[in-house]
Design a protein around this motif. Structure first.
Motif, PDB file in Angstrom:
ATOM      1  N   ASP A  54      32.170  40.934  50.221  1.00  0.00           N
ATOM      2  CA  ASP A  54      32.999  39.734  50.035  1.00  0.00           C
ATOM      3  C   ASP A  54      34.044  39.603  51.140  1.00  0.00           C
ATOM      4  N   PHE A  55      34.593  40.750  51.581  1.00  0.00           N
ATOM      5  CA  PHE A  55      35.539  40.727  52.711  1.00  0.00           C
ATOM      6  C   PHE A  55      34.881  40.078  53.925  1.00  0.00           C
ATOM      7  N   LYS A  56      33.705  40.615  54.260  1.00  0.00           N
ATOM      8  CA  LYS A  56      33.038  40.204  55.491  1.00  0.00           C
ATOM      9  C   LYS A  56      32.577  38.752  55.437  1.00  0.00           C
ATOM     10  N   ARG A  57      32.374  38.248  54.233  1.00  0.00           N
ATOM     11  CA  ARG A  57      31.960  36.851  54.092  1.00  0.00           C
ATOM     12  C   ARG A  57      33.154  35.919  53.924  1.00  0.00           C
ATOM     13  N   GLY A  58      34.359  36.485  53.959  1.00  0.00           N
ATOM     14  CA  GLY A  58      35.565  35.677  53.843  1.00  0.00           C
ATOM     15  C   GLY A  58      35.809  35.108  52.456  1.00  0.00           C
ATOM     16  N   ARG A  59      35.204  35.717  51.453  1.00  0.00           N
ATOM     17  CA  ARG A  59      35.340  35.215  50.087  1.00  0.00           C
ATOM     18  C   ARG A  59      36.631  35.697  49.423  1.00  0.00           C
ATOM     19  N   ILE A  60      37.232  36.736  49.985  1.00  0.00           N
ATOM     20  CA  ILE A  60      38.440  37.283  49.388  1.00  0.00           C
ATOM     21  C   ILE A  60      39.256  37.980  50.470  1.00  0.00           C
ATOM     22  N   LYS A  61      40.576  37.973  50.343  1.00  0.00           N
ATOM     23  CA  LYS A  61      41.437  38.677  51.298  1.00  0.00           C
ATOM     24  C   LYS A  61      41.401  40.174  51.003  1.00  0.00           C
ATOM     25  N   ASP A  62      41.491  40.953  52.066  1.00  0.00           N
ATOM     26  CA  ASP A  62      41.276  42.391  51.916  1.00  0.00           C
ATOM     27  C   ASP A  62      42.251  43.074  50.955  1.00  0.00           C
ATOM     28  N   GLN A  63      43.555  42.828  51.100  1.00  0.00           N
ATOM     29  CA  GLN A  63      44.530  43.524  50.267  1.00  0.00           C
ATOM     30  C   GLN A  63      44.350  43.173  48.789  1.00  0.00           C
ATOM     31  N   ILE A  64      44.194  41.888  48.489  1.00  0.00           N
ATOM     32  CA  ILE A  64      43.984  41.457  47.109  1.00  0.00           C
ATOM     33  C   ILE A  64      42.669  41.998  46.575  1.00  0.00           C
ATOM     34  N   GLY A  65      41.663  42.063  47.431  1.00  0.00           N
ATOM     35  CA  GLY A  65      40.358  42.554  47.008  1.00  0.00           C
ATOM     36  C   GLY A  65      40.407  43.977  46.484  1.00  0.00           C
ATOM     37  N   VAL A  66      41.110  44.859  47.188  1.00  0.00           N
ATOM     38  CA  VAL A  66      41.208  46.254  46.741  1.00  0.00           C
ATOM     39  C   VAL A  66      42.048  46.340  45.467  1.00  0.00           C
ATOM     40  N   GLU A  67      43.103  45.529  45.372  1.00  0.00           N
ATOM     41  CA  GLU A  67      43.914  45.518  44.150  1.00  0.00           C
ATOM     42  C   GLU A  67      43.066  45.123  42.941  1.00  0.00           C
ATOM     43  N   LEU A  68      42.276  44.072  43.092  1.00  0.00           N
ATOM     44  CA  LEU A  68      41.411  43.628  41.993  1.00  0.00           C
ATOM     45  C   LEU A  68      40.369  44.689  41.646  1.00  0.00           C
ATOM     46  N   LEU A  69      39.882  45.363  42.675  1.00  0.00           N
ATOM     47  CA  LEU A  69      38.904  46.435  42.470  1.00  0.00           C
ATOM     48  C   LEU A  69      39.494  47.537  41.601  1.00  0.00           C
ATOM     49  N   LEU A  70      40.718  47.965  41.920  1.00  0.00           N
ATOM     50  CA  LEU A  70      41.375  49.023  41.158  1.00  0.00           C
ATOM     51  C   LEU A  70      41.663  48.588  39.723  1.00  0.00           C
ATOM     52  N   VAL A  71      42.137  47.354  39.573  1.00  0.00           N
ATOM     53  CA  VAL A  71      42.416  46.838  38.227  1.00  0.00           C
ATOM     54  C   VAL A  71      41.135  46.809  37.403  1.00  0.00           C
ATOM     55  N   ASN A  72      40.043  46.401  38.035  1.00  0.00           N
ATOM     56  CA  ASN A  72      38.758  46.342  37.341  1.00  0.00           C
ATOM     57  C   ASN A  72      38.280  47.733  36.931  1.00  0.00           C
ATOM     58  N   PHE A  73      38.503  48.723  37.817  1.00  0.00           N
ATOM     59  CA  PHE A  73      38.129  50.100  37.480  1.00  0.00           C
ATOM     60  C   PHE A  73      38.861  50.561  36.215  1.00  0.00           C
ATOM     61  N   ILE A  74      40.156  50.264  36.168  1.00  0.00           N
ATOM     62  CA  ILE A  74      40.984  50.720  35.052  1.00  0.00           C
ATOM     63  C   ILE A  74      40.587  50.002  33.758  1.00  0.00           C
ATOM     64  N   CYS A  75      40.353  48.713  33.845  1.00  0.00           N
ATOM     65  CA  CYS A  75      40.004  47.932  32.657  1.00  0.00           C
ATOM     66  C   CYS A  75      38.660  48.354  32.078  1.00  0.00           C
ATOM     67  N   GLN A  76      37.752  48.814  32.928  1.00  0.00           N
ATOM     68  CA  GLN A  76      36.410  49.150  32.461  1.00  0.00           C
ATOM     69  C   GLN A  76      36.160  50.660  32.429  1.00  0.00           C
ATOM     70  N   ARG A  77      37.239  51.429  32.487  1.00  0.00           N
ATOM     71  CA  ARG A  77      37.086  52.887  32.582  1.00  0.00           C
ATOM     72  C   ARG A  77      36.397  53.440  31.343  1.00  0.00           C
ATOM     73  N   LYS A  78      35.736  54.544  31.569  1.00  0.00           N
ATOM     74  CA  LYS A  78      35.115  55.273  30.461  1.00  0.00           C
ATOM     75  C   LYS A  78      35.150  56.745  30.819  1.00  0.00           C
ATOM     76  N   ILE A  79      36.110  57.435  30.258  1.00  0.00           N
ATOM     77  CA  ILE A  79      36.313  58.843  30.613  1.00  0.00           C
ATOM     78  C   ILE A  79      35.363  59.714  29.794  1.00  0.00           C
ATOM     79  N   THR A  80      34.727  60.619  30.467  1.00  0.00           N
ATOM     80  CA  THR A  80      33.836  61.525  29.758  1.00  0.00           C
ATOM     81  C   THR A  80      34.598  62.743  29.263  1.00  0.00           C
TER      82      THR A  80
END
Length: 329
Positions: free
Chosen positions: A303-329
């Motif tokens: 998405d970065f390379k296609r210009g669909r999202i700004k890099d800094q916001i993209g990583v922030e959203l990625l981290l938030v998504n990881f936390i929201c969907q976490r599943k600890i074993t």
């Protein structure tokens, strides 16, 4: 390295040495130790010549190397970063013709073991690769350096220090010197001292970030992310490190119990002492979850390379998504 130490101890030297490898601190250390041992302590530069780079005058090198030493047992020629042991050359023939009183030391960043000169050195001299030290030897190096400066450090603190700093002896020595200066007037070095003055390696920050993700601590994960940005790490660089980290965790998870720690370290490309830390973190995530996170990193980069999202916001959203969907074993 033991053979170099033995040569220095017995004052009996090979006609040619090759020092190379990723641990530049050790390369420089053994280079300097050989120079001091081969040349008399009170000797001037009359019997010592240093050449550096791939543009050196080899006619001059040959002339000097074929000259007998003045009032000393040896003439020493140091050749650094010449590229001779990576590219084709006839220098092996020159070495064979040099007088026994001449000793040549090669210091190279890159070599080719198929090279004619490398084969000559291996047969007639000593070729030594200075690779990264083992965890045990690194701990000894740290303890000895601190002891020489009147400091003591607990085993657990040494391990914490190694986790936080870049695995390079040059960097380790620099960080230890900072700790010695910071703890002036106090004998023991504590984890708090490391936190206060040492430059934490980026991979250590990534570990902490994913620990925060596993625990669902969004604020902590975001703080670590912004700390990396303040250290001038670009969002794309952080994304690359996250991708690499998930890839290592997946390999660790997939190879659990099949390989020794040393074999696993070689397979995934991390220092042996760091394997345990990756194994502990890998247990906090299911295999499928790690694979999902890795795919999310790849998609974000796309998405970065296609210009669909700004890099800094993209990583922030990625981290938030990881936390929201976490599943600890």
């Amino acid at each position: 390295m033991k053979r170099i130490k033995e040569d220095i101890k017995t004052n009996s030297f090979h006609p040619v040495y090759l020092l190379y490898g990723e641990e530049t601190y050790l390369v420089r250390l053994y280079r300097d130790d050989l120079i001091k041992a081969i040349l008399a302590e009170d000797s001037d530069d009359m019997n010592f010549s240093r050449f550096q780079g791939n543009g050196i005058d080899f006619h001059e090198v040959r002339e000097i190397a074929n000259t007998l030493p003045f009032f000393q047992e040896h003439r020493l020629v140091l050749l650094e970063d010449t590229g001779l042991i990576k590219h084709a050359s006839d220098f092996a023939e020159d070495l064979a013709a040099m007088p026994e009183s001449t000793i040549v030391i090669f210091v190279e960043k890159e070599i080719d073991k198929r090279n004619k000169l490398y084969k000559y050195i291996s047969k007639n001299g000593l070729a030594v690769e200075m690779g990264a030290m083992s965890a045990a030897d690194t701990k000894k190096f740290i303890a000895l350096h601190l002891k020489e400066n009147g400091k003591i450090i607990r085993q657990s603190t040494v391990e914490y220090f190694m986790e936080q700093t870049e695995n390079s002896l040059t960097n380790i020595q620099n960080e230890l010197d900072k700790l010695v200066a910071y703890t002036l007037g106090r004998e023991e070095i504590c984890p708090a001292d490391i936190d206060a003055v040492c430059s934490v390696q980026v991979t250590g920050q990534i570990f902490q970030m994913l620990d925060a993700v596993a625990e669902g601590k969004q604020t902590a994960a975001m703080k670590l992310y912004h700390d990396l940005l303040e250290l001038k790490e670009s969002p794309m660089s952080i994304l690359y490190l996250l991708t690499r980290h998930f890839n290592i965790l997946l390999q660790i998870k997939d190879s659990s119990g099949e390989l020794s720690r040393t074999e696993l370290a070689k397979k995934v490309g991390v220092p042996p002492f760091a394997v345990g830390k990756y194994q502990i973190q890998a247990k906090r995530f299911e295999y499928a979850k790690l694979k999902q996170m890795l795919c999310a990193c790849v998609d974000t980069e796309y998405d970065f390379k296609r210009g669909r999202i700004k890099d800094q916001i993209g990583v922030e959203l990625l981290l938030v998504n990881f936390i929201c969907q976490r599943k600890i074993t």
